[in-house]
Design a protein around this motif. Sequence first.
Motif, PDB file in Angstrom:
ATOM      1  N   TYR A 197       1.138  -1.400  11.909  1.00 10.09           N
ATOM      2  CA  TYR A 197       0.285  -1.221  10.736  1.00 10.09           C
ATOM      3  C   TYR A 197       1.112  -0.920   9.487  1.00 10.09           C
ATOM      4  CZ  TYR A 197      -3.247  -1.227  14.323  1.00 10.09           C
ATOM      5  OH  TYR A 197      -4.020  -1.591  15.384  1.00 10.09           O
ATOM      6  N   ASP A 206       2.133  -4.454   8.355  1.00 10.14           N
ATOM      7  CA  ASP A 206       1.042  -5.341   7.947  1.00 10.14           C
ATOM      8  C   ASP A 206       0.418  -4.822   6.658  1.00 10.14           C
ATOM      9  OD1 ASP A 206      -1.182  -6.932   7.660  1.00 10.14           O
ATOM     10  OD2 ASP A 206      -1.877  -6.711   9.733  1.00 10.14           O
ATOM     11  N   GLN A 219      -3.303  -3.864   6.185  1.00 10.25           N
ATOM     12  CA  GLN A 219      -3.851  -2.724   6.901  1.00 10.25           C
ATOM     13  C   GLN A 219      -3.558  -1.421   6.153  1.00 10.25           C
ATOM     14  OE1 GLN A 219      -5.656  -2.948   9.812  1.00 10.25           O
ATOM     15  NE2 GLN A 219      -5.482  -5.184   9.666  1.00 10.25           N
ATOM     16  N   CYS A 238      -2.193   2.161   5.578  1.00 13.57           N
ATOM     17  CA  CYS A 238      -1.033   2.885   6.114  1.00 13.57           C
ATOM     18  C   CYS A 238      -0.593   3.938   5.112  1.00 13.57           C
ATOM     19  CB  CYS A 238       0.119   1.925   6.410  1.00 13.57           C
ATOM     20  SG  CYS A 238       1.631   2.765   6.933  1.00 13.57           S
ATOM     21  N   CYS A 285      -4.978   5.547   7.844  1.00 15.52           N
ATOM     22  CA  CYS A 285      -4.109   5.187   8.966  1.00 15.52           C
ATOM     23  C   CYS A 285      -4.885   4.272   9.907  1.00 15.52           C
ATOM     24  CB  CYS A 285      -3.631   6.433   9.706  1.00 15.52           C
ATOM     25  SG  CYS A 285      -2.647   6.100  11.182  1.00 15.52           S
ATOM     26  N   ALA A 286      -4.619   2.977   9.814  1.00 15.76           N
ATOM     27  CA  ALA A 286      -5.327   1.999  10.641  1.00 15.76           C
ATOM     28  C   ALA A 286      -5.030   2.173  12.117  1.00 15.76           C
ATOM     29  CB  ALA A 286      -4.971   0.586  10.196  1.00 15.76           C
ATOM     30  N   ALA A 287      -3.898   2.794  12.429  1.00 12.36           N
ATOM     31  CA  ALA A 287      -3.544   2.995  13.836  1.00 12.36           C
ATOM     32  C   ALA A 287      -4.511   3.936  14.536  1.00 12.36           C
ATOM     33  CB  ALA A 287      -2.120   3.553  13.940  1.00 12.36           C
ATOM     34  N   GLY A 291      -6.998   1.658  15.966  1.00 15.60           N
ATOM     35  CA  GLY A 291      -6.514   0.348  16.354  1.00 15.60           C
ATOM     36  C   GLY A 291      -5.745   0.369  17.658  1.00 15.60           C
TER      37      GLY A 291
END
Length: 334
Positions: free
Chosen positions: A114, A117, A120, A122, A131-133, A136
């Motif tokens: 992320y 990318d 996304q 971050c 925080c896309a993680a 995800g």
Amino acid sequence: MRPFDYHRAASFDDVTAGQIIAGGTNLLDLMKIQVMTPAILVDITRLDGLSGIEPEGDGLRIGALVTNTALANDRRIRSGWPLLSRAILAGASAQIRNKATTGGNLLQRTRCPYFYDTSQACNKRAPGTGCAAQGGAGRMLALFGTSDQCLAAHPSDMAVALAALGAEVEIRAAGGDTRRVPVRDLYRLPGERPDRETILEDGDLITAVILPAPRSGSRQGYRKVRDRASYAFALVSVAGAVTMAGETIEDVTLAFGSVAPQPWTIPEVEEVLRGATASDDLFRRAAALIAPDEAPHPDIEYKRTLLRRTFIATLRQLTGLADTAGTDIARAQA
């Protein structure tokens, strides 16, 4: 890649404000995909005193511009600190090691997908975006030291070895003053500011890594678990140096990699091991202290078990309970 200015520093006083570049093995990749977009690059590769490996008391001073290849192949390193050599050789390809520098290796950025990318969210790349993680996929994320703002892990093999060896980082401030901090203390936890990854302030420059005196007779090893046999970042790694007195663990230092935003150390584990008789029961009890009760992301639940098993396997080899044939275990020489 966006336009940028380039400045080649002729002296330390000529190091202007901007993004430092030496080998550029990580930075240039990030610039190409616009994860990093510095307005100016400051090339430090012509600065004096940063490219050598010199005695420092009973230890060594490793200049920040020493390449990973030169460091891993140095006979003094291979003899007195074989853990460091083995960790570096477990890392990138020979072509990258030929360019990558000691200072740059310590400051390489996370490989969280992320972060790479730009479509996304971050917080590390763009503070305040999220925080896309968190919701995800994330099998490469960290177990320790995370926050609601960031789950990313630090990728360096070399930094983990240096933490286990008790190395220090020499830092030069803009005004010329220098200070030294343990490698273990170079990195910040993400907290509310994941974009602030180290304790370096504006104008600070890593000039060297200082290795303490070698531990004669210590058994040193670096075990790296990865998706493929070579040229892959670790899922987990364990670096260790153990000194034995018969069957007793006289001294031990450990560091764990790819499980935190920094090389991760757990003093309580070392305390349990130090002075005890090496045994599988001891290692299992110590391993129980390593991983958190619950992983911060469901995709890295597997890392809890993998790290404990890797730790036990490494300790069995370092203490002589397991056959070391074909493993990355070496004995430091006087």
